[in-house]
Design a protein around this motif. Structure first.
Motif, PDB file in Angstrom:
ATOM      1  N   TYR A 192      13.016   4.915   9.134  1.00 64.26           N
ATOM      2  CA  TYR A 192      12.298   5.271   7.915  1.00 64.26           C
ATOM      3  C   TYR A 192      10.979   5.929   8.291  1.00 64.26           C
ATOM      4  CZ  TYR A 192       8.505   1.789   7.876  1.00 64.26           C
ATOM      5  OH  TYR A 192       7.367   1.076   8.154  1.00 64.26           O
ATOM      6  N   THR A 193      10.370   6.599   7.322  1.00 67.28           N
ATOM      7  CA  THR A 193       9.083   7.251   7.535  1.00 67.28           C
ATOM      8  C   THR A 193       7.967   6.355   7.023  1.00 67.28           C
ATOM      9  OG1 THR A 193      10.023   9.467   7.379  1.00 67.28           O
ATOM     10  CG2 THR A 193       7.659   9.263   6.996  1.00 67.28           C
ATOM     11  N   PHE A 194       7.097   5.947   7.930  1.00 64.58           N
ATOM     12  CA  PHE A 194       5.923   5.163   7.576  1.00 64.58           C
ATOM     13  C   PHE A 194       4.806   6.135   7.191  1.00 64.58           C
ATOM     14  CE2 PHE A 194       1.786   3.458   8.603  1.00 64.58           C
ATOM     15  CZ  PHE A 194       1.819   2.138   8.215  1.00 64.58           C
ATOM     16  N   ALA A 195       4.251   5.976   5.991  1.00 68.78           N
ATOM     17  CA  ALA A 195       3.158   6.837   5.529  1.00 68.78           C
ATOM     18  C   ALA A 195       1.899   6.012   5.346  1.00 68.78           C
ATOM     19  CB  ALA A 195       3.545   7.519   4.214  1.00 68.78           C
ATOM     20  N   ASP A 196       0.805   6.422   5.963  1.00 69.41           N
ATOM     21  CA  ASP A 196      -0.444   5.667   5.858  1.00 69.41           C
ATOM     22  C   ASP A 196      -0.912   5.630   4.409  1.00 69.41           C
ATOM     23  OD1 ASP A 196      -2.520   4.151   6.808  1.00 69.41           O
ATOM     24  OD2 ASP A 196      -3.767   5.855   7.387  1.00 69.41           O
ATOM     25  N   ARG A 197      -1.607   4.560   4.060  1.00 66.32           N
ATOM     26  CA  ARG A 197      -2.068   4.360   2.687  1.00 66.32           C
ATOM     27  C   ARG A 197      -2.965   5.517   2.236  1.00 66.32           C
ATOM     28  NH1 ARG A 197      -4.602  -0.056   0.881  1.00 66.32           N
ATOM     29  NH2 ARG A 197      -3.823  -1.554   2.381  1.00 66.32           N
ATOM     30  N   THR A 198      -2.919   5.798   0.922  1.00 59.10           N
ATOM     31  CA  THR A 198      -3.816   6.795   0.322  1.00 59.10           C
ATOM     32  C   THR A 198      -4.878   6.140  -0.535  1.00 59.10           C
ATOM     33  OG1 THR A 198      -2.257   7.055  -1.525  1.00 59.10           O
ATOM     34  CG2 THR A 198      -2.055   8.601   0.313  1.00 59.10           C
ATOM     35  N   ASN A 199      -4.615   4.910  -1.004  1.00 57.64           N
ATOM     36  CA  ASN A 199      -5.586   4.161  -1.806  1.00 57.64           C
ATOM     37  C   ASN A 199      -5.932   2.848  -1.123  1.00 57.64           C
ATOM     38  OD1 ASN A 199      -5.714   5.972  -4.060  1.00 57.64           O
ATOM     39  ND2 ASN A 199      -3.705   5.222  -4.681  1.00 57.64           N
ATOM     40  N   GLY A 200      -7.192   2.417  -1.266  1.00 53.99           N
ATOM     41  CA  GLY A 200      -7.615   1.172  -0.648  1.00 53.99           C
ATOM     42  C   GLY A 200      -7.935   1.376   0.820  1.00 53.99           C
ATOM     43  N   SER A 201      -8.366   0.300   1.459  1.00 53.59           N
ATOM     44  CA  SER A 201      -8.783   0.396   2.857  1.00 53.59           C
ATOM     45  C   SER A 201      -7.850  -0.400   3.757  1.00 53.59           C
ATOM     46  CB  SER A 201     -10.212  -0.134   3.028  1.00 53.59           C
ATOM     47  OG  SER A 201     -10.308  -1.478   2.584  1.00 53.59           O
TER      48      SER A 201
ATOM     49  N   MET B 298       7.448  -4.738  15.692  1.00 49.57           N
ATOM     50  CA  MET B 298       6.182  -4.901  14.979  1.00 49.57           C
ATOM     51  C   MET B 298       6.270  -4.385  13.536  1.00 49.57           C
ATOM     52  SD  MET B 298       4.445  -6.057  17.559  1.00 49.57           S
ATOM     53  CE  MET B 298       2.703  -5.823  17.233  1.00 49.57           C
ATOM     54  N   SER B 299       7.453  -4.034  13.103  1.00 50.98           N
ATOM     55  CA  SER B 299       7.611  -3.521  11.744  1.00 50.98           C
ATOM     56  C   SER B 299       7.216  -4.572  10.717  1.00 50.98           C
ATOM     57  CB  SER B 299       9.065  -3.091  11.510  1.00 50.98           C
ATOM     58  OG  SER B 299       9.254  -2.662  10.170  1.00 50.98           O
ATOM     59  N   GLY B 300       6.656  -4.101   9.611  1.00 51.75           N
ATOM     60  CA  GLY B 300       6.322  -5.004   8.512  1.00 51.75           C
ATOM     61  C   GLY B 300       7.264  -4.860   7.339  1.00 51.75           C
TER      62      GLY B 300
ATOM     63  N   LYS C 170      15.471   6.716  16.225  1.00 55.08           N
ATOM     64  CA  LYS C 170      15.689   8.137  16.001  1.00 55.08           C
ATOM     65  C   LYS C 170      15.845   8.415  14.503  1.00 55.08           C
ATOM     66  CE  LYS C 170      18.636  12.029  17.278  1.00 55.08           C
ATOM     67  NZ  LYS C 170      19.843  12.483  18.025  1.00 55.08           N
ATOM     68  N   GLY C 171      15.039   9.330  13.991  1.00 57.21           N
ATOM     69  CA  GLY C 171      15.036   9.625  12.562  1.00 57.21           C
ATOM     70  C   GLY C 171      13.850   9.024  11.834  1.00 57.21           C
ATOM     71  N   GLY C 172      13.174   8.064  12.474  1.00 59.48           N
ATOM     72  CA  GLY C 172      11.977   7.470  11.893  1.00 59.48           C
ATOM     73  C   GLY C 172      10.728   8.183  12.378  1.00 59.48           C
ATOM     74  N   ARG C 173       9.642   8.030  11.660  1.00 61.00           N
ATOM     75  CA  ARG C 173       8.393   8.661  12.089  1.00 61.00           C
ATOM     76  C   ARG C 173       7.206   8.026  11.375  1.00 61.00           C
ATOM     77  NH1 ARG C 173       6.966  13.829   9.099  1.00 61.00           N
ATOM     78  NH2 ARG C 173       8.035  13.716   7.107  1.00 61.00           N
ATOM     79  N   ILE C 174       6.012   8.413  11.802  1.00 62.29           N
ATOM     80  CA  ILE C 174       4.756   7.934  11.221  1.00 62.29           C
ATOM     81  C   ILE C 174       3.979   9.136  10.711  1.00 62.29           C
ATOM     82  CG2 ILE C 174       2.543   6.820  11.687  1.00 62.29           C
ATOM     83  CD1 ILE C 174       3.955   5.172  13.845  1.00 62.29           C
ATOM     84  N   VAL C 175       3.497   9.050   9.477  1.00 63.95           N
ATOM     85  CA  VAL C 175       2.727  10.131   8.864  1.00 63.95           C
ATOM     86  C   VAL C 175       1.341   9.605   8.487  1.00 63.95           C
ATOM     87  CG1 VAL C 175       2.565  11.716   6.897  1.00 63.95           C
ATOM     88  CG2 VAL C 175       4.784  11.264   7.953  1.00 63.95           C
ATOM     89  N   GLY C 176       0.297  10.344   8.861  1.00 66.26           N
ATOM     90  CA  GLY C 176      -1.048  10.000   8.411  1.00 66.26           C
ATOM     91  C   GLY C 176      -1.888   9.225   9.402  1.00 66.26           C
ATOM     92  N   TRP C 177      -1.320   8.845  10.541  1.00 68.89           N
ATOM     93  CA  TRP C 177      -2.092   8.152  11.564  1.00 68.89           C
ATOM     94  C   TRP C 177      -2.650   9.143  12.577  1.00 68.89           C
ATOM     95  CZ3 TRP C 177       0.743   3.109  13.545  1.00 68.89           C
ATOM     96  CH2 TRP C 177       0.616   2.112  12.564  1.00 68.89           C
TER      97      TRP C 177
ATOM     98  N   ASP D  71       0.792  -1.235   0.000  1.00 66.08           N
ATOM     99  CA  ASP D  71       0.000   0.000   0.000  1.00 66.08           C
ATOM    100  C   ASP D  71       0.823   1.285   0.000  1.00 66.08           C
ATOM    101  OD1 ASP D  71       1.041  -0.054   2.518  1.00 66.08           O
ATOM    102  OD2 ASP D  71      -0.880  -0.158   3.575  1.00 66.08           O
ATOM    103  N   PHE D  72       2.136   1.175  -0.251  1.00 65.57           N
ATOM    104  CA  PHE D  72       3.066   2.303  -0.277  1.00 65.57           C
ATOM    105  C   PHE D  72       3.361   2.881   1.105  1.00 65.57           C
ATOM    106  CE2 PHE D  72       2.140   2.356  -4.814  1.00 65.57           C
ATOM    107  CZ  PHE D  72       3.382   2.643  -5.355  1.00 65.57           C
ATOM    108  N   SER D  73       2.930   2.222   2.173  1.00 68.55           N
ATOM    109  CA  SER D  73       3.347   2.667   3.503  1.00 68.55           C
ATOM    110  C   SER D  73       4.836   2.385   3.701  1.00 68.55           C
ATOM    111  CB  SER D  73       2.515   1.981   4.592  1.00 68.55           C
ATOM    112  OG  SER D  73       2.622   0.579   4.498  1.00 68.55           O
ATOM    113  N   HIS D  74       5.347   1.426   2.957  1.00 73.07           N
ATOM    114  CA  HIS D  74       6.777   1.119   2.940  1.00 73.07           C
ATOM    115  C   HIS D  74       7.341   1.613   1.613  1.00 73.07           C
ATOM    116  CE1 HIS D  74       5.423  -2.466   5.607  1.00 73.07           C
ATOM    117  NE2 HIS D  74       5.575  -1.373   6.321  1.00 73.07           N
ATOM    118  N   THR D  75       8.116   2.668   1.663  1.00 71.38           N
ATOM    119  CA  THR D  75       8.608   3.318   0.453  1.00 71.38           C
ATOM    120  C   THR D  75       9.634   2.447  -0.271  1.00 71.38           C
ATOM    121  OG1 THR D  75       8.375   5.426   1.615  1.00 71.38           O
ATOM    122  CG2 THR D  75       9.607   5.447  -0.446  1.00 71.38           C
TER     123      THR D  75
END
Length: 280
Positions: A249-258, A208-210, A173-180, A143-147
């Motif tokens: 790394y930066t985890f970004a929540d999905r933009t397409n799909g559920s 818990m990383s995927g 340090k240096g990682g983050r979550i975007v969109g949650w 879902d592009f959460s993993h770049t």
């Protein structure tokens, strides 16, 4: 891990023809990812084409949105690809198997395992392990959460170091979550800290990383017996004396799909903790 390579002869003939066996395998489980999967494959190709030959192994749980059909339509002979439809039955499992490779480019090929029914994320990833052939196994979401760009960093780290497992961490340090939402971040951190406490994983910030890469030997003889979403946690609990490294790394929540997160996933997570704790 019992090897169960799909269409071994076809695959071996192809590799002999290309004279370029894959250096790493990218395992991508899918369920209703028709809006993402073709763009993801193209993005992976753009980002990692300088890393050497690789294979993309897609394990689809018979998605009702026709995820597999989208892949086959996008990578056909008109686009410069050749498709093998492989025997439908391997052992007692009725799965459909496809092998797609480019007619000109020799740097990658795509395997698809379309399973008969939805059997869970961990079993899908395990199927991907068994259907892959390289020495390095990468696990990522569709879902592009993993770049895809971070695949380069993972591959470099595990090839240039003596590590057995390299994890892309949201909490280093240096990682983050975007969109949650703040609520979802709280639940994620709670689950992470609980897992670290239960299994004494003080040396890992994101069990818990995927998104991670490992040497095949880490899971070669491992059996998986949980049904949750977090295969990395099970690998960490069951592995002995492996060298681990994390990169942010930066985890970004999905933009397409559920999202696949629901109450069943939460219940499965706690069941998995119980099963793993007994093992531990």
């Amino acid at each position: 891990m019992n090897e169960n390579i799909i269409c071994r002869k076809t695959q071996d003939d192809l590799i002999k023809k290309l004279n370029n066996p894959p250096l790493f395998s990218i395992i991508i489980p899918t369920y209703n990812e028709s809006q993402n999967i073709v763009n993801l494959v193209n993005s992976i190709y753009t980002c990692v084409k300088d890393q050497g030959c690789y294979e993309i192994v897609i394990i689809d749980d018979n998605s009702p949105d026709c995820t597999v059909d989208k892949i086959i339509e996008a990578f056909d002979e008109k686009k410069g690809f050749y498709l093998y439809k492989i025997r439908d039955t391997i052992g007692v499992q009725s799965h459909k198997h496809f092998l797609i490779y480019p007619l000109q480019d020799e740097s990658f090929f795509i395997k698809i395992v379309k399973r008969k029914e939805r059997s869970g994320l961990i079993s899908a990833i395990y199927e991907g392990f068994k259907s892959s052939i390289s020495d390095y196994l990468i696990v990522m979401d569709a879902d592009f959460s993993h770049t895809p760009l971070h695949i380069n960093s993972l591959i470099r780290e595990i090839r240039d170091s003596d590590c057995d497992l390299v994890i892309a961490s949201r909490y280093l340090k240096g990682g983050r979550i975007v969109g949650w939402t703040s609520k979802r971040i709280f639940y994620s951190k709670f689950a992470t800290n609980l897992s670290k406490l239960l299994f004494r994983l003080s040396n890992v910030s994101d069990p818990m990383s995927g998104f991670f890469v490992m040497k095949r030997d880490v899971v070669r003889r491992m059996e998986f017996n949980t049904s949750g979403f977090k295969i990395l946690l099970e690998i960490l609990v069951k592995s002995k004396s492996i060298k681990i490294k994390e990169i942010p790394y930066t985890f970004a929540d999905r933009t397409n799909g559920s999202s696949k997160l629901n109450s069943k996933v939460t219940i499965d997570f706690f069941k998995s903790l119980y099963i793993l704790h007994k093992h531990h």
